[in-house]
Design a protein around this motif. Structure first.
Motif, mmCIF file in Angstrom:
data_model
loop_
_atom_site.group_PDB
_atom_site.id
_atom_site.type_symbol
_atom_site.label_atom_id
_atom_site.label_comp_id
_atom_site.label_asym_id
_atom_site.label_seq_id
_atom_site.Cartn_x
_atom_site.Cartn_y
_atom_site.Cartn_z
ATOM 1 N N THR A 169 47.522 18.394 42.944
ATOM 2 C CA THR A 169 48.011 18.156 41.593
ATOM 3 C C THR A 169 49.142 17.140 41.689
ATOM 4 O O THR A 169 49.891 17.117 42.679
ATOM 5 N N VAL A 170 49.244 16.294 40.669
ATOM 6 C CA VAL A 170 50.304 15.286 40.610
ATOM 7 C C VAL A 170 50.988 15.434 39.257
ATOM 8 O O VAL A 170 50.339 15.420 38.211
ATOM 9 N N SER A 171 52.321 15.606 39.284
ATOM 10 C CA SER A 171 53.075 15.828 38.062
ATOM 11 C C SER A 171 54.448 15.184 38.198
ATOM 12 O O SER A 171 54.744 14.504 39.192
ATOM 13 N N ALA A 172 55.303 15.424 37.193
ATOM 14 C CA ALA A 172 56.666 14.893 37.255
ATOM 15 C C ALA A 172 57.420 15.456 38.458
ATOM 16 O O ALA A 172 58.385 14.852 38.935
ATOM 17 N N GLY A 173 56.985 16.598 38.950
ATOM 18 C CA GLY A 173 57.646 17.212 40.099
ATOM 19 C C GLY A 173 57.165 16.718 41.445
ATOM 20 O O GLY A 173 57.663 17.162 42.477
ATOM 21 N N GLY A 174 56.171 15.818 41.462
ATOM 22 C CA GLY A 174 55.674 15.279 42.722
ATOM 23 C C GLY A 174 54.219 15.631 42.976
ATOM 24 O O GLY A 174 53.455 15.888 42.043
ATOM 25 N N VAL A 175 53.850 15.664 44.255
ATOM 26 C CA VAL A 175 52.465 15.908 44.667
ATOM 27 C C VAL A 175 52.392 17.232 45.412
ATOM 28 O O VAL A 175 53.181 17.477 46.334
ATOM 29 N N GLN A 176 51.443 18.077 45.013
ATOM 30 C CA GLN A 176 51.254 19.369 45.662
ATOM 31 C C GLN A 176 49.822 19.496 46.153
ATOM 32 O O GLN A 176 48.872 19.107 45.455
ATOM 33 N N LEU A 177 49.670 20.046 47.353
ATOM 34 C CA LEU A 177 48.354 20.277 47.954
ATOM 35 C C LEU A 177 47.989 21.746 47.804
ATOM 36 O O LEU A 177 48.679 22.622 48.325
ATOM 37 N N LEU A 178 46.869 22.003 47.088
ATOM 38 C CA LEU A 178 46.425 23.374 46.887
ATOM 39 C C LEU A 178 45.461 23.838 47.963
ATOM 40 O O LEU A 178 45.312 25.039 48.205
ATOM 41 N N GLY A 179 44.772 22.883 48.593
ATOM 42 C CA GLY A 179 43.839 23.258 49.643
ATOM 43 C C GLY A 179 43.028 22.077 50.105
ATOM 44 O O GLY A 179 43.194 20.950 49.626
ATOM 45 N N LEU A 180 42.133 22.330 51.035
ATOM 46 C CA LEU A 180 41.264 21.295 51.576
ATOM 47 C C LEU A 180 39.966 21.922 52.038
ATOM 48 O O LEU A 180 39.868 23.125 52.242
ATOM 49 N N ARG A 181 38.969 21.050 52.171
ATOM 50 C CA ARG A 181 37.646 21.535 52.529
ATOM 51 C C ARG A 181 36.946 20.530 53.423
ATOM 52 O O ARG A 181 37.085 19.321 53.264
ATOM 53 N N LYS A 182 36.223 21.049 54.402
ATOM 54 C CA LYS A 182 35.296 20.281 55.214
ATOM 55 C C LYS A 182 34.047 21.130 55.353
ATOM 56 O O LYS A 182 34.092 22.326 55.046
ATOM 57 N N PRO A 183 32.933 20.570 55.746
ATOM 58 C CA PRO A 183 31.706 21.371 55.799
ATOM 59 C C PRO A 183 31.893 22.690 56.554
ATOM 60 O O PRO A 183 32.268 22.708 57.728
ATOM 61 N N GLU A 185 59.067 11.349 41.472
ATOM 62 C CA GLU A 185 59.105 9.899 41.651
ATOM 63 C C GLU A 185 60.524 9.368 41.827
ATOM 64 O O GLU A 185 60.795 8.523 42.687
ATOM 65 N N GLY A 186 61.446 9.854 41.015
ATOM 66 C CA GLY A 186 62.808 9.329 41.049
ATOM 67 C C GLY A 186 63.688 9.911 42.136
ATOM 68 O O GLY A 186 64.859 9.529 42.246
ATOM 69 N N ALA A 187 63.142 10.811 42.946
ATOM 70 C CA ALA A 187 63.961 11.490 43.959
ATOM 71 C C ALA A 187 64.033 10.747 45.285
ATOM 72 O O ALA A 187 64.869 11.063 46.136
ATOM 73 N N TRP A 188 63.168 9.765 45.500
ATOM 74 C CA TRP A 188 63.110 9.086 46.796
ATOM 75 C C TRP A 188 64.437 8.397 47.130
ATOM 76 O O TRP A 188 64.981 7.631 46.324
#
Length: 246
Positions: A115-129, A145-148
């Protein structure tokens, strides 16, 4: 990128002194072909039928459907077949609306759900076969964005749940991560010249070492990862960043 079997994850991979041998266990299609590349010719693949989505603008954290990035492992010959990361657009993961990003090439096939929002980027999960990994709460990959700024730090913990395609849980554990923004500097790769943020990421987990303990990545606003945590360098992309990031 030593693989996780379909039944249960492997124990922590053995470290190697060879360049690139530390790549994550979650990308089994990446590392082995790289290590064998010096000994065997690359296989020729037939063309495939694909659809494309026109891209008219790019966000600070690039997320638009249709974006594509090409990468090579640092030190590889320029003519080597690349790994390609594509932004596939909205989907549903673990009952939540997310954005999906898929990496393919040389046998690799892995999808991240973010998910990408005003709070940054969050990873909920991942998948491979055969393997699905869920993170709860989501892993904070990037700040607002403004925190860097140089010296910025953030950290957190997520519960890891590893399951098969049948939904059966294979293993659970805890992932702990921390990030430090080291500096901002100009770099050049085959993909061009970029002004990047240099970030060091440290990770530990209780499920057998899914990720290397320490990694460095380079992030350029409106471009994406110029150097990925897996040590891949950007060689090409299907979009240009105009003034203002559009």
């Amino acid at each position: 990128m030593r693989g996780l079997p379909r039944s249960q994850p492997n124990p922590a991979p053995r470290r190697s002194s060879r360049p690139g041998a530390w790549l994550p266990a979650l990308l089994p299609g990446l590392l082995l072909p790289v290590l064998l590349g010096a000994c065997a010719p690359a296989a020729t693949q037939a063309g495939t039928v694909q659809a494309s989505t026109p891209v008219t603008g790019v966000s600070f954290y690039p997320l638009e459907s249709g974006l594509a990035w090409s990468y090579l492992l640092e030190g590889e010959a320029a003519g080597t077949a690349p790994y390609v990361l594509r932004s596939l657009g909205p989907t549903v993961f673990a009952g939540q609306k997310v954005l999906s990003f898929q990496l393919t090439g040389r046998g690799a096939d892995q999808t991240w759900f973010r998910t990408v929002s005003a709070g940054g980027v969050q990873l909920l999960g991942l998948r491979k076969p055969g393997v699905n990994i869920r993170l709860d709460p989501p892993w904070q990959e990037s700040p607002a964005e403004g925190a860097w700024r140089p010296g910025l730090t953030w950290q957190g913990q997520s519960e890891i749940t590893i399951s098969g395609d049948d939904g059966a849980v294979q293993k659970k554990g805890v992932l702990t991560y921390s990030y430090v923004v080291q500096e901002r500097r100009a770099v050049q790769t085959p993909g061009g010249k970029f002004d990047v943020w240099v970030v060091t990421r440290q990770i530990s987990d209780t499920v057998g070492g899914l990720f290397p303990a320490t990694q460095q990545l380079w992030f350029a606003p409106f471009v994406g990862e110029v150097r990925t945590p897996e040590g891949l360098l950007l060689t090409a992309r299907n979009f240009a960043t105009r003034p203002g990031g559009q």
